[in-house]
Scaffold this motif. Sequence first.
Motif, PDB file in Angstrom:
ATOM      1  N   LEU A 185       0.862  -1.185   0.000  1.00 40.88           N
ATOM      2  CA  LEU A 185       0.000   0.000   0.000  1.00 40.88           C
ATOM      3  C   LEU A 185       0.900   1.238   0.000  1.00 40.88           C
ATOM      4  O   LEU A 185       1.279   1.745   1.051  1.00 40.88           O
ATOM      5  CB  LEU A 185      -0.930  -0.030   1.219  1.00 40.88           C
ATOM      6  N   ASN A 188      -0.058   6.127   0.581  1.00 37.70           N
ATOM      7  CA  ASN A 188       0.171   7.082   1.666  1.00 37.70           C
ATOM      8  C   ASN A 188       1.618   7.539   1.797  1.00 37.70           C
ATOM      9  O   ASN A 188       1.894   8.508   2.500  1.00 37.70           O
ATOM     10  CB  ASN A 188      -0.333   6.514   2.998  1.00 37.70           C
ATOM     11  N   LEU A 189       2.538   6.825   1.120  1.00 36.26           N
ATOM     12  CA  LEU A 189       3.917   7.334   1.103  1.00 36.26           C
ATOM     13  C   LEU A 189       3.969   8.733   0.513  1.00 36.26           C
ATOM     14  O   LEU A 189       4.800   9.555   0.897  1.00 36.26           O
ATOM     15  CB  LEU A 189       4.798   6.436   0.233  1.00 36.26           C
ATOM     16  N   SER A 427      13.187   5.161  12.582  1.00 34.37           N
ATOM     17  CA  SER A 427      12.528   5.065  11.281  1.00 34.37           C
ATOM     18  C   SER A 427      12.950   6.206  10.361  1.00 34.37           C
ATOM     19  O   SER A 427      12.677   6.156   9.158  1.00 34.37           O
ATOM     20  CB  SER A 427      10.998   4.975  11.416  1.00 34.37           C
ATOM     21  N   MET A 431      13.113   6.304   6.207  1.00 33.79           N
ATOM     22  CA  MET A 431      12.498   7.332   5.355  1.00 33.79           C
ATOM     23  C   MET A 431      13.539   7.915   4.400  1.00 33.79           C
ATOM     24  O   MET A 431      13.258   8.146   3.220  1.00 33.79           O
ATOM     25  CB  MET A 431      11.885   8.429   6.229  1.00 33.79           C
TER      26      MET A 431
ATOM     27  N   THR B 173       6.577   3.061  13.400  1.00 36.71           N
ATOM     28  CA  THR B 173       6.276   3.661  12.097  1.00 36.71           C
ATOM     29  C   THR B 173       5.695   5.059  12.238  1.00 36.71           C
ATOM     30  O   THR B 173       5.708   5.821  11.278  1.00 36.71           O
ATOM     31  CB  THR B 173       5.287   2.780  11.322  1.00 36.71           C
ATOM     32  N   TYR B 184       7.652  10.640   6.446  1.00 34.18           N
ATOM     33  CA  TYR B 184       6.820   9.909   5.483  1.00 34.18           C
ATOM     34  C   TYR B 184       5.863   9.004   6.248  1.00 34.18           C
ATOM     35  O   TYR B 184       6.200   8.488   7.315  1.00 34.18           O
ATOM     36  CB  TYR B 184       7.694   9.070   4.545  1.00 34.18           C
ATOM     37  N   LEU B 185       4.678   8.806   5.691  1.00 30.86           N
ATOM     38  CA  LEU B 185       3.672   7.964   6.336  1.00 30.86           C
ATOM     39  C   LEU B 185       3.935   6.517   5.931  1.00 30.86           C
ATOM     40  O   LEU B 185       3.424   6.035   4.920  1.00 30.86           O
ATOM     41  CB  LEU B 185       2.269   8.423   5.932  1.00 30.86           C
ATOM     42  N   ILE B 186       4.762   5.836   6.710  1.00 30.60           N
ATOM     43  CA  ILE B 186       5.205   4.488   6.322  1.00 30.60           C
ATOM     44  C   ILE B 186       4.377   3.382   6.960  1.00 30.60           C
ATOM     45  O   ILE B 186       4.536   2.212   6.615  1.00 30.60           O
ATOM     46  CB  ILE B 186       6.703   4.252   6.648  1.00 30.60           C
ATOM     47  N   ASN B 188       1.322   2.289   6.589  1.00 31.87           N
ATOM     48  CA  ASN B 188       0.536   1.436   5.706  1.00 31.87           C
ATOM     49  C   ASN B 188       1.370   0.566   4.774  1.00 31.87           C
ATOM     50  O   ASN B 188       0.838  -0.353   4.157  1.00 31.87           O
ATOM     51  CB  ASN B 188      -0.451   2.277   4.890  1.00 31.87           C
ATOM     52  N   LEU B 189       2.670   0.850   4.667  1.00 26.53           N
ATOM     53  CA  LEU B 189       3.536  -0.064   3.907  1.00 26.53           C
ATOM     54  C   LEU B 189       3.483  -1.460   4.505  1.00 26.53           C
ATOM     55  O   LEU B 189       3.589  -2.455   3.794  1.00 26.53           O
ATOM     56  CB  LEU B 189       4.989   0.403   3.971  1.00 26.53           C
TER      57      LEU B 189
END
Lengths: 452, 452
Positions: A185, A188-189, A427, A431, B173, B184-186, B188-189
């Motif tokens: 998914l 959202n990245l 994290s 990123m 995350t 970054y919104l990670i 959902n990865l």
Amino acid sequence: MYVEQLIEKLGMDNVSQKESILIRHGYDESPHKAVEPDVVCFPTSKEDVQAILEIARNNQIPVTPFGTGSGLEGSSIPVKKGISINFEQMDTVLEFSPENMTVTVQPGITRFRLNDYINSAGLYFPVDPGVDATIGGMVATNASGTTAVRYGAMKDQLIDLEVVMADGTIIHTASKAKKSSSGYLITNLFAGSEGTLGIITEVTLKLHPIPEYTIMARCTFETINECATASQQLLLSGIPLKRIELMDAASVAEVNRQNGYKFSVRPSLFFEFAGAKQAVEAEVELAQTILDNLSCEHWSVALDPDEQQELWKARYDLSYSFQSVKGMDEVGADVCVPIKELPELITYARELIDETGLKGGVWGHVGDGNFHTLILFDPLVNGERQLAESVNEALAIRAIEVGGSCTGEHGVGIGKQKYQELEHGNSLPIMQNIKQLFDPTGILNPGKIFMN
Amino acid sequence: MYVEQLIEKLGMDNVSQKESILIRHGYDESPHKAVEPDVVCFPTSKEDVQAILEIARNNQIPVTPFGTGSGLEGSSIPVKKGISINFEQMDTVLEFSPENMTVTVQPGITRFRLNDYINSAGLYFPVDPGVDATIGGMVATNASGTTAVRYGAMKDQLIDLEVVMADGTIIHTASKAKKSSSGYLITNLFAGSEGTLGIITEVTLKLHPIPEYTIMARCTFETINECATASQQLLLSGIPLKRIELMDAASVAEVNRQNGYKFSVRPSLFFEFAGAKQAVEAEVELAQTILDNLSCEHWSVALDPDEQQELWKARYDLSYSFQSVKGMDEVGADVCVPIKELPELITYARELIDETGLKGGVWGHVGDGNFHTLILFDPLVNGERQLAESVNEALAIRAIEVGGSCTGEHGVGIGKQKYQELEHGNSLPIMQNIKQLFDPTGILNPGKIFMN
């Protein structure tokens, strides 16, 4: 030389080095220092965006996307100069499907224009950051605002993005289905990535039914703490609030002073209830019972649009009230914390502001744990800016310490880079690796999100 | 040799090579071929997981996480053998915060146990894939189920994940704030990544208030098409349906036949309305008006729990009805399409099944565009399995062609790898690069999601 290449590919009319144009693309609504791009491009298609990135790649020129310049953290300021991409010519609705409750748009359309297009079908796009930003800009900063308590942030509205990657590949991040467990998914990245991972050229959004009926209400409590408790109790009750906004007493006082109102100078909650008429009426009744039990004061309810506007006046006039103090500049915070930490953080913010002796307010999207400060300072008085900024700094750090975030909805941009390590810890290198993977030569909005 | 290292680090009791244990970790609820791991580990902490990954890394041994084995796509089958990680000893609630409406759990807790823990505070975790899966497994497959129309899929419930990466680094995350525009919104990865990008050791979830009042209802239409239209109209009306499920006539007939019921053999819709009592009553009234205008038949409503169970019986008994046909095996599809494509796809599915001459049903989470088929075949009759699988294949391809996904909620696992290129196109290499970045030596659940 690369400017000639841009002109050759995009046409004279779509590439500008006019001084007024360069100046306009060098700043946003934040207090960050303006930096003008060397050239502004106005692509008309994804192929134009591909061409811009090819030229940028071949000449190692920075590329920074620009929406309406309404950002509050400098995300669109081209700090390393180079090319600014303005999406005003990519502002079309590509596909509107009321049956799917989705719409596919180009990134340059603003949310007001999008709503004008879709509202007659009984649908709307509810994310409301206040200003009339572009959808592309709202995705790129993961914007949210007053309705996030019910509808979530931009990341929660995304079905699919079309993105031109740094190497020129055009991808779709997902299918057009409402949900999927296929692949990774990756959508959202790109939400909140501020153009540092790719340039968004299409956005497919979820839409929502326009509520049949709306009731707005307002009340006050003696303390911020009681406001926060009331907010928690309402959320726990399951009432699907559309908006729940908090204003501290100092903000109410400033609004009164600026506009000659007589709102009671107390911590205030503003509510919007929306849905089917009978359901909304039932919800308001339930809310009133809950709030009465918590000893709320000045509960008042507005049913018709004029009354509603009147009742929300203080909240609407809030940021303008601070902005309109002559000769003063302002800095603001945008922290977001777990809701149970909110009373402590807001109290802390109030103390910090009071200690500086500067004028400032605190208000927030209390249903999300997101709140803002606005502190006024005189740019001609030595040390005042630093004093105001020290409040932001202390707040951002405290927010991270209690498990929150240094930015709830404005983005990292320029001002929040310094907190990235503290907030993301282990994290952060991940990123950075993703950035390196997606943009190996660093042409995409360099100087943002990460410190170097 | 690495098994001795595992025993040394985790202790004898937490490492097993017993045949019955190996067998149990070699299959799930899918028709995919069982493959036993070489060893099963039962970590008790994130440090144990770190130790397992260190040993796996040093010896280049595959690691595959295992929840309850209730998956429907083989995600937990260790196709390259090696280590299976069972999380049954990491099943604790680490922090429950009713004020934040969040809970932090270890991945091995199941959703029933989680709900037992939190329900007394008036909150619940609503994602309902049917079985009592672990939260870790539900995150890893981005599970959803009947309540996704209101609450979304697992990806929509995630505040923060703690993940042990392939190199042993432990990351979070995100923060614990409800929203953020930082970094970054990670998160959902990792949702739907099936343990291929890291091993999840903690999950912080959003919770929701238990609705005060529930009404269930059922109706039939003459055609699937009318069911889909009715579903669209209800969603457009803004009624916050908790569940809206579709069953085709053949499925109703099979349920009747198996259980001696006399439900009318028509395409049927099943509804659950939930919220504050007065609001729900108003919503049901509105729904009935809308459905009446669309000529629905057999509208019936159940108010008390016994009646409700009775009314939903056909839906509840559905998959069991097919499963319990003696001597027969089954294959099922899990496609998700834009809602306006749903009638065509369901009609197509019905035709495909009828053409095979095999027995099968079609039903779906019609509010999301996600539907399933179940086709029975006799494993002893040559060609029947292939015939049944050819329906799945045609459906998956058609779903992707109309803008949908080959898997709405079961995951890629083993069966959907072959559609990844068709579904993801240019973004598939990006997903593969992310896999390479996160797991350079390929020890994390190898043989899943991607074809090689």
